[in-house]
Design a protein around this motif. Sequence first.
Motif, PDB file in Angstrom:
ATOM      1  N   VAL A  51      -3.706 -33.666  42.741  1.00 33.69           N
ATOM      2  CA  VAL A  51      -3.664 -32.871  41.512  1.00 33.69           C
ATOM      3  C   VAL A  51      -2.855 -31.588  41.725  1.00 33.69           C
ATOM      4  O   VAL A  51      -2.124 -31.150  40.837  1.00 33.69           O
ATOM      5  N   TYR A  52      -2.961 -30.995  42.894  1.00 32.10           N
ATOM      6  CA  TYR A  52      -2.188 -29.792  43.211  1.00 32.10           C
ATOM      7  C   TYR A  52      -0.694 -30.104  43.147  1.00 32.10           C
ATOM      8  O   TYR A  52       0.084 -29.348  42.545  1.00 32.10           O
ATOM      9  N   GLN A  53      -0.289 -31.199  43.767  1.00 28.39           N
ATOM     10  CA  GLN A  53       1.121 -31.584  43.744  1.00 28.39           C
ATOM     11  C   GLN A  53       1.596 -31.866  42.325  1.00 28.39           C
ATOM     12  O   GLN A  53       2.721 -31.502  41.954  1.00 28.39           O
ATOM     13  N   GLN A  54       0.760 -32.502  41.520  1.00 33.68           N
ATOM     14  CA  GLN A  54       1.122 -32.794  40.136  1.00 33.68           C
ATOM     15  C   GLN A  54       1.320 -31.495  39.343  1.00 33.68           C
ATOM     16  O   GLN A  54       2.277 -31.369  38.579  1.00 33.68           O
ATOM     17  N   ILE A  55       0.434 -30.540  39.537  1.00 30.60           N
ATOM     18  CA  ILE A  55       0.548 -29.251  38.846  1.00 30.60           C
ATOM     19  C   ILE A  55       1.821 -28.522  39.285  1.00 30.60           C
ATOM     20  O   ILE A  55       2.530 -27.944  38.460  1.00 30.60           O
ATOM     21  N   MET A  56       2.113 -28.564  40.583  1.00 26.75           N
ATOM     22  CA  MET A  56       3.298 -27.874  41.075  1.00 26.75           C
ATOM     23  C   MET A  56       4.576 -28.509  40.508  1.00 26.75           C
ATOM     24  O   MET A  56       5.550 -27.813  40.242  1.00 26.75           O
ATOM     25  N   GLN A  57       4.571 -29.815  40.315  1.00 26.81           N
ATOM     26  CA  GLN A  57       5.730 -30.509  39.746  1.00 26.81           C
ATOM     27  C   GLN A  57       5.862 -30.270  38.249  1.00 26.81           C
ATOM     28  O   GLN A  57       6.964 -30.178  37.724  1.00 26.81           O
ATOM     29  N   ASN A  58       4.714 -30.205  37.552  1.00 27.00           N
ATOM     30  CA  ASN A  58       4.714 -30.022  36.098  1.00 27.00           C
ATOM     31  C   ASN A  58       3.448 -29.264  35.718  1.00 27.00           C
ATOM     32  O   ASN A  58       2.377 -29.864  35.624  1.00 27.00           O
ATOM     33  N   PRO A  59       3.546 -27.955  35.495  1.00 28.80           N
ATOM     34  CA  PRO A  59       2.356 -27.159  35.222  1.00 28.80           C
ATOM     35  C   PRO A  59       1.825 -27.257  33.793  1.00 28.80           C
ATOM     36  O   PRO A  59       0.832 -26.625  33.458  1.00 28.80           O
ATOM     37  N   HIS A  60       2.446 -28.072  32.954  1.00 28.27           N
ATOM     38  CA  HIS A  60       1.958 -28.263  31.586  1.00 28.27           C
ATOM     39  C   HIS A  60       0.822 -29.279  31.610  1.00 28.27           C
ATOM     40  O   HIS A  60       1.010 -30.432  32.019  1.00 28.27           O
ATOM     41  N   VAL A  61      -0.371 -28.850  31.202  1.00 21.56           N
ATOM     42  CA  VAL A  61      -1.575 -29.664  31.317  1.00 21.56           C
ATOM     43  C   VAL A  61      -2.412 -29.587  30.038  1.00 21.56           C
ATOM     44  O   VAL A  61      -2.128 -28.783  29.147  1.00 21.56           O
ATOM     45  N   GLN A  62      -3.449 -30.417  30.016  1.00 21.55           N
ATOM     46  CA  GLN A  62      -4.456 -30.315  28.966  1.00 21.55           C
ATOM     47  C   GLN A  62      -5.829 -30.405  29.618  1.00 21.55           C
ATOM     48  O   GLN A  62      -6.041 -31.218  30.533  1.00 21.55           O
ATOM     49  N   LEU A  63      -6.737 -29.541  29.176  1.00 19.42           N
ATOM     50  CA  LEU A  63      -8.116 -29.525  29.639  1.00 19.42           C
ATOM     51  C   LEU A  63      -8.976 -30.010  28.483  1.00 19.42           C
ATOM     52  O   LEU A  63      -8.748 -29.611  27.330  1.00 19.42           O
ATOM     53  N   CYS A  64      -9.954 -30.853  28.753  1.00 22.75           N
ATOM     54  CA  CYS A  64     -10.819 -31.377  27.709  1.00 22.75           C
ATOM     55  C   CYS A  64     -12.272 -31.107  28.078  1.00 22.75           C
ATOM     56  O   CYS A  64     -12.765 -31.589  29.098  1.00 22.75           O
ATOM     57  N   PHE A  65     -12.939 -30.316  27.254  1.00 23.22           N
ATOM     58  CA  PHE A  65     -14.352 -29.970  27.423  1.00 23.22           C
ATOM     59  C   PHE A  65     -15.148 -30.735  26.369  1.00 23.22           C
ATOM     60  O   PHE A  65     -14.710 -30.839  25.217  1.00 23.22           O
ATOM     61  N   TYR A  66     -16.331 -31.242  26.734  1.00 24.26           N
ATOM     62  CA  TYR A  66     -17.100 -32.061  25.800  1.00 24.26           C
ATOM     63  C   TYR A  66     -18.588 -31.830  25.983  1.00 24.26           C
ATOM     64  O   TYR A  66     -19.072 -31.702  27.109  1.00 24.26           O
ATOM     65  N   ASN A  67     -19.297 -31.785  24.862  1.00 25.74           N
ATOM     66  CA  ASN A  67     -20.745 -31.723  24.873  1.00 25.74           C
ATOM     67  C   ASN A  67     -21.240 -32.858  23.987  1.00 25.74           C
ATOM     68  O   ASN A  67     -21.088 -32.794  22.761  1.00 25.74           O
ATOM     69  N   PRO A  68     -21.817 -33.922  24.584  1.00 26.61           N
ATOM     70  CA  PRO A  68     -22.235 -35.074  23.786  1.00 26.61           C
ATOM     71  C   PRO A  68     -23.393 -34.780  22.842  1.00 26.61           C
ATOM     72  O   PRO A  68     -23.500 -35.420  21.790  1.00 26.61           O
ATOM     73  N   GLN A  69     -24.268 -33.840  23.172  1.00 27.41           N
ATOM     74  CA  GLN A  69     -25.374 -33.497  22.278  1.00 27.41           C
ATOM     75  C   GLN A  69     -24.853 -32.869  20.983  1.00 27.41           C
ATOM     76  O   GLN A  69     -25.422 -33.065  19.917  1.00 27.41           O
ATOM     77  N   GLN A  70     -23.778 -32.131  21.072  1.00 25.64           N
ATOM     78  CA  GLN A  70     -23.185 -31.491  19.894  1.00 25.64           C
ATOM     79  C   GLN A  70     -22.069 -32.329  19.282  1.00 25.64           C
ATOM     80  O   GLN A  70     -21.566 -31.966  18.227  1.00 25.64           O
ATOM     81  N   ASN A  71     -21.700 -33.419  19.948  1.00 24.48           N
ATOM     82  CA  ASN A  71     -20.535 -34.206  19.522  1.00 24.48           C
ATOM     83  C   ASN A  71     -19.342 -33.293  19.277  1.00 24.48           C
ATOM     84  O   ASN A  71     -18.664 -33.380  18.258  1.00 24.48           O
ATOM     85  N   LEU A  72     -19.109 -32.425  20.232  1.00 22.16           N
ATOM     86  CA  LEU A  72     -18.060 -31.422  20.112  1.00 22.16           C
ATOM     87  C   LEU A  72     -17.152 -31.513  21.337  1.00 22.16           C
ATOM     88  O   LEU A  72     -17.622 -31.546  22.476  1.00 22.16           O
ATOM     89  N   GLN A  73     -15.865 -31.563  21.065  1.00 21.81           N
ATOM     90  CA  GLN A  73     -14.848 -31.632  22.117  1.00 21.81           C
ATOM     91  C   GLN A  73     -13.812 -30.555  21.853  1.00 21.81           C
ATOM     92  O   GLN A  73     -13.385 -30.370  20.715  1.00 21.81           O
ATOM     93  N   ILE A  74     -13.426 -29.861  22.890  1.00 25.12           N
ATOM     94  CA  ILE A  74     -12.365 -28.858  22.781  1.00 25.12           C
ATOM     95  C   ILE A  74     -11.291 -29.214  23.794  1.00 25.12           C
ATOM     96  O   ILE A  74     -11.562 -29.357  24.986  1.00 25.12           O
TER      97      ILE A  74
END
Length: 145
Positions: A51-74
């Motif tokens: 993952v470090y090498q991937q970030i160094m090659q291309n630092p554009h990423v997406q993070l996905c946070f989820y709470n199943p009790q709230q059915n909420l994803q960011i």
Amino acid sequence: MNKQEIFGFCNDNPAFFLATAEGEEPRVRAMLLYKADEDGFVFHTGPFKEVYQQIMQNPHVQLCFYNPQQNLQIRVRGKLEMTNDRALKEEIANHPTRVFMQGWRAACATEEDFYNMFSVFRLKGGLANVWTFESNFKPKEDTAL
């Protein structure tokens, strides 16, 4: 949700999925957020990991946070920057959620060896998209962070 509520949700649900790319192929894995606030989304990984090498090659990423009790994803997208802030690394290493790092520290010959075992990344100024079942068919709205 406003950005403060987004930061709060992410801090309350610190396990997230990080999407990177290796060449033209996507890669996703679970990670652990250190903190999210006005200074960005902060997490760490080892420089020996793919993952470090991937970030160094291309630092554009997406993070996905989820709470199943709230059915909420960011989903947060943007560009990562590596920080070598020694005080931040020390703060992370001594945080109660990072007790596992003390074994790493004990195994290192020097403090410098320990600090070189992990790299800290920050996503600042990204865009967040909030998803719920209720908003599933509505146009996506981004919140600037």
